[in-house]
Design a protein around this motif. Structure first.
Motif, PDB file in Angstrom:
ATOM      1  N   LEU A 148       2.752  13.087   4.683  1.00  0.00           N
ATOM      2  CA  LEU A 148       2.005  14.330   4.530  1.00  0.00           C
ATOM      3  C   LEU A 148       1.414  14.787   5.867  1.00  0.00           C
ATOM      4  O   LEU A 148       1.446  15.970   6.208  1.00  0.00           O
ATOM      5  CB  LEU A 148       0.882  14.104   3.508  1.00  0.00           C
ATOM      6  CG  LEU A 148       0.027  15.313   3.151  1.00  0.00           C
ATOM      7  CD1 LEU A 148       0.843  16.252   2.306  1.00  0.00           C
ATOM      8  CD2 LEU A 148      -1.216  14.869   2.408  1.00  0.00           C
ATOM      9  N   LEU A 149       0.881  13.826   6.647  1.00  0.00           N
ATOM     10  CA  LEU A 149       0.104  14.191   7.834  1.00  0.00           C
ATOM     11  C   LEU A 149       0.951  14.363   9.088  1.00  0.00           C
ATOM     12  O   LEU A 149       0.553  15.080   9.997  1.00  0.00           O
ATOM     13  CB  LEU A 149      -0.969  13.132   8.113  1.00  0.00           C
ATOM     14  CG  LEU A 149      -2.149  13.085   7.148  1.00  0.00           C
ATOM     15  CD1 LEU A 149      -3.196  12.116   7.655  1.00  0.00           C
ATOM     16  CD2 LEU A 149      -2.771  14.458   6.975  1.00  0.00           C
TER      17      LEU A 149
ATOM     18  N   LEU B 226       0.720   9.100   2.836  1.00  0.00           N
ATOM     19  CA  LEU B 226      -0.218   9.844   3.680  1.00  0.00           C
ATOM     20  C   LEU B 226       0.452  10.251   4.984  1.00  0.00           C
ATOM     21  O   LEU B 226       0.295  11.381   5.456  1.00  0.00           O
ATOM     22  CB  LEU B 226      -1.445   8.977   3.976  1.00  0.00           C
ATOM     23  CG  LEU B 226      -2.467   9.610   4.920  1.00  0.00           C
ATOM     24  CD1 LEU B 226      -3.305  10.624   4.189  1.00  0.00           C
ATOM     25  CD2 LEU B 226      -3.352   8.568   5.567  1.00  0.00           C
TER      26      LEU B 226
ATOM     27  N   LEU C 255       1.558  17.722  10.371  1.00  0.00           N
ATOM     28  CA  LEU C 255       0.307  18.308  10.851  1.00  0.00           C
ATOM     29  C   LEU C 255      -0.042  17.794  12.245  1.00  0.00           C
ATOM     30  O   LEU C 255      -0.554  18.539  13.086  1.00  0.00           O
ATOM     31  CB  LEU C 255      -0.838  17.976   9.882  1.00  0.00           C
ATOM     32  CG  LEU C 255      -0.879  18.791   8.606  1.00  0.00           C
ATOM     33  CD1 LEU C 255      -2.034  18.334   7.736  1.00  0.00           C
ATOM     34  CD2 LEU C 255      -1.042  20.257   8.943  1.00  0.00           C
TER      35      LEU C 255
ATOM     36  N   ALA D 271       0.850  -1.198   0.000  1.00  0.00           N
ATOM     37  CA  ALA D 271       0.000   0.000   0.000  1.00  0.00           C
ATOM     38  C   ALA D 271       0.877   1.236   0.000  1.00  0.00           C
ATOM     39  O   ALA D 271       1.204   1.777   1.048  1.00  0.00           O
ATOM     40  CB  ALA D 271      -0.919  -0.002   1.204  1.00  0.00           C
ATOM     41  N   PRO D 272       1.288   1.693  -1.181  1.00  0.00           N
ATOM     42  CA  PRO D 272       2.175   2.862  -1.226  1.00  0.00           C
ATOM     43  C   PRO D 272       1.496   4.131  -0.731  1.00  0.00           C
ATOM     44  O   PRO D 272       2.175   5.086  -0.356  1.00  0.00           O
ATOM     45  CB  PRO D 272       2.532   2.972  -2.709  1.00  0.00           C
ATOM     46  CG  PRO D 272       1.440   2.271  -3.421  1.00  0.00           C
ATOM     47  CD  PRO D 272       0.937   1.204  -2.508  1.00  0.00           C
ATOM     48  N   SER D 273       0.163   4.128  -0.700  1.00  0.00           N
ATOM     49  CA  SER D 273      -0.514   5.373  -0.325  1.00  0.00           C
ATOM     50  C   SER D 273      -0.390   5.662   1.165  1.00  0.00           C
ATOM     51  O   SER D 273      -0.402   6.818   1.568  1.00  0.00           O
ATOM     52  CB  SER D 273      -1.982   5.303  -0.729  1.00  0.00           C
ATOM     53  OG  SER D 273      -2.555   4.119  -0.249  1.00  0.00           O
ATOM     54  N   LEU D 274      -0.264   4.601   2.000  1.00  0.00           N
ATOM     55  CA  LEU D 274      -0.237   4.847   3.448  1.00  0.00           C
ATOM     56  C   LEU D 274       1.031   5.586   3.890  1.00  0.00           C
ATOM     57  O   LEU D 274       0.931   6.603   4.571  1.00  0.00           O
ATOM     58  CB  LEU D 274      -0.414   3.532   4.212  1.00  0.00           C
ATOM     59  CG  LEU D 274      -0.563   3.677   5.717  1.00  0.00           C
ATOM     60  CD1 LEU D 274      -1.750   4.552   6.063  1.00  0.00           C
ATOM     61  CD2 LEU D 274      -0.702   2.332   6.395  1.00  0.00           C
TER      62      LEU D 274
END
Lengths: 97, 311
Positions: free
Chosen positions: B189-190, B186, B193, B180-183
């Motif tokens: 990025l987060l 994410l 924050l 899952a490259p998106s995790l």
């Protein structure tokens, strides 16, 4: 005028939430349900945030609403991808007619 | 109260009761955990309706978020559940006494609530606010007037971590096999924050809803998300640095509590002219420690050097 437009956007957003929920309940498998829910709900939240932003005069509030929408877009997309991948890894095959 | 708000509250209460029922009587553990998390989220909404945003923040981040993650992580480590048919008749028989007990308990609580002095301690708190050193009454109670309770809460959390570490090493499941490259993207990025919001909540604790517990929970949420995405505790952070981070909150609290005695004050009685600074110091140390402690609870054991060498 902007109050009316804001209310219209919120109602439109609620309709998209409703359609997403109907999709969640009626679609046959996890992939199609994700398809319905993630897209419809993201758009719905965007519309509701836009509607609420029109109701507010404060720039900070409008910026926060935009930030909420952007964060939900990013995390929602990732969550949907994770759920779909987990389902595939558990051997759930996409539904075919 | 407008009719719409009453309708919303009634719906909220109904959903909470249904979710609580589902949490107890779900067909399997996973459903029960998900019901519990949703129950926590709605409880947070209920606190917002009761105009208690501080508790809502803590409930959303701790009750719904991190407790849910801990339960799900535990579930992942348990053996797969065996399907067991539930005898239907027996259930109704066991439910009835509990229902009666629940109703009796509710009635007693209601009677006690009505018998309590009406304004509670609110007026006493507001009368003492000029000496509190902060503008937020909730922070004043948590870190000044009743700081002793908060100290014990942090001590209990630290004891939980020590207990967990004494059971064995880091049992975090092997990195996810899902491609899952998106995790990780994410998390990259987060995470900044999360850090930003943590310090925002710490800063905000002085004058509004926020403070050490929500800030710590947010920090832990960011760290847990990073761990889920495949990050590991850096080797230079294991051992002494992590132990200091875990103990910093309790240590700072105790040093401040005992230190004020050197100025002729009682245990935990901050001199009003320094209260603001002392509370800020304690709040930051406690927030960081709470974040690290919650992450340590998720890790499930002491992260060790030997483990990273084996990899």
């Amino acid at each position: 005028m902007s109050t009316f437009a804001g209310a219209a956007l919120i109602v439109l957003g609620l309709l998209f939430f409703l359609s997403g929920t109907v999709g969640l309940l009626r679609f046959p498998d996890v992939f199609t349900r994700l398809h319905a829910l993630s897209k419809a709900d993201t758009l719905a939240l965007g519309l509701i945030c836009a509607g609420l932003a029109l109701h507010s005069d404060a720039g900070a509030v409008q910026l926060k609403l935009l930030l909420i929408w952007l964060l939900v877009i990013v995390s929602g997309a990732t969550c949907s991808s994770l759920i779909a991948r987990a389902a595939l890894a558990h051997g759930i095959r996409p539904w075919q007619r | 109260m407008p009719a719409v708000e009453m309708l919303f509250d009634a719906l909220l209460l109904l959903c909470m009761v249904v979710l609580a029922w589902q949490g107890v009587h779900a067909r399997n553990m996973f459903r029960a955990v998900v019901s519990f998390m949703m129950f926590g989220l709605l409880t947070a909404v209920a606190w917002v309706r009761l105009e208690a945003p501080d508790i809502a923040l803590a409930e959303a981040s701790l009750g719904a978020g991190l407790t849910g993650v801990l339960l799900l992580a535990t579930l992942g480590r348990l053996a797969p559940e065996r399907r067991r048919p539930r005898p239907r008749q027996a259930m109704t028989l066991t439910v009835l006494p509990w229902l009666a007990l629940g109703l009796a308990g509710t009635w007693v609580l209601l009677a006690v609530t009505l018998a309590l002095p009406a304004p509670g301690l609110g007026e006493a708190v507001f009368a003492a606010m000029p000496e509190a050193g902060v503008d937020s009454p909730v922070t004043a109670v948590l870190l000044n007037f009743r700081a002793w309770d908060t100290l014990l809460e942090i001590a209990v959390m630290l004891l939980a971590v020590i207990g967990l570490w004494s059971l064995g090493q880091d049992v975090l499941a092997s990195p996810s096999t899902l491609p899952a490259p998106s995790l990780p993207a994410l998390v990259r990025l987060l995470f900044p924050l999360f850090l930003l919001s943590t310090f925002y909540l710490l800063w905000r604790g002085g004058h509004g809803p926020g403070g050490a517990f929500p800030a710590g929970a947010l920090l832990a949420a960011g760290l847990v998300l990073a761990l889920l995405a495949g990050a590991r505790v850096p080797r230079r952070m294991t051992g002494a640095p992590m132990r200091w981070a875990l103990g910093a909150g309790l240590l700072t609290f105790l040093i401040v509590a005992v230190g004020v005695m050197g100025y002729g004050e009682a245990f935990f009685a901050y001199p009003p002219e320094h209260a603001s600074l002392l509370i800020a110091v304690v709040e930051i140390a406690a927030g960081l420690s709470i974040g690290v402690m919650l992450t340590a609870l998720f890790l499930g054991g002491e992260p060790t050097d030997s483990r990273s060498e084996r990899r």
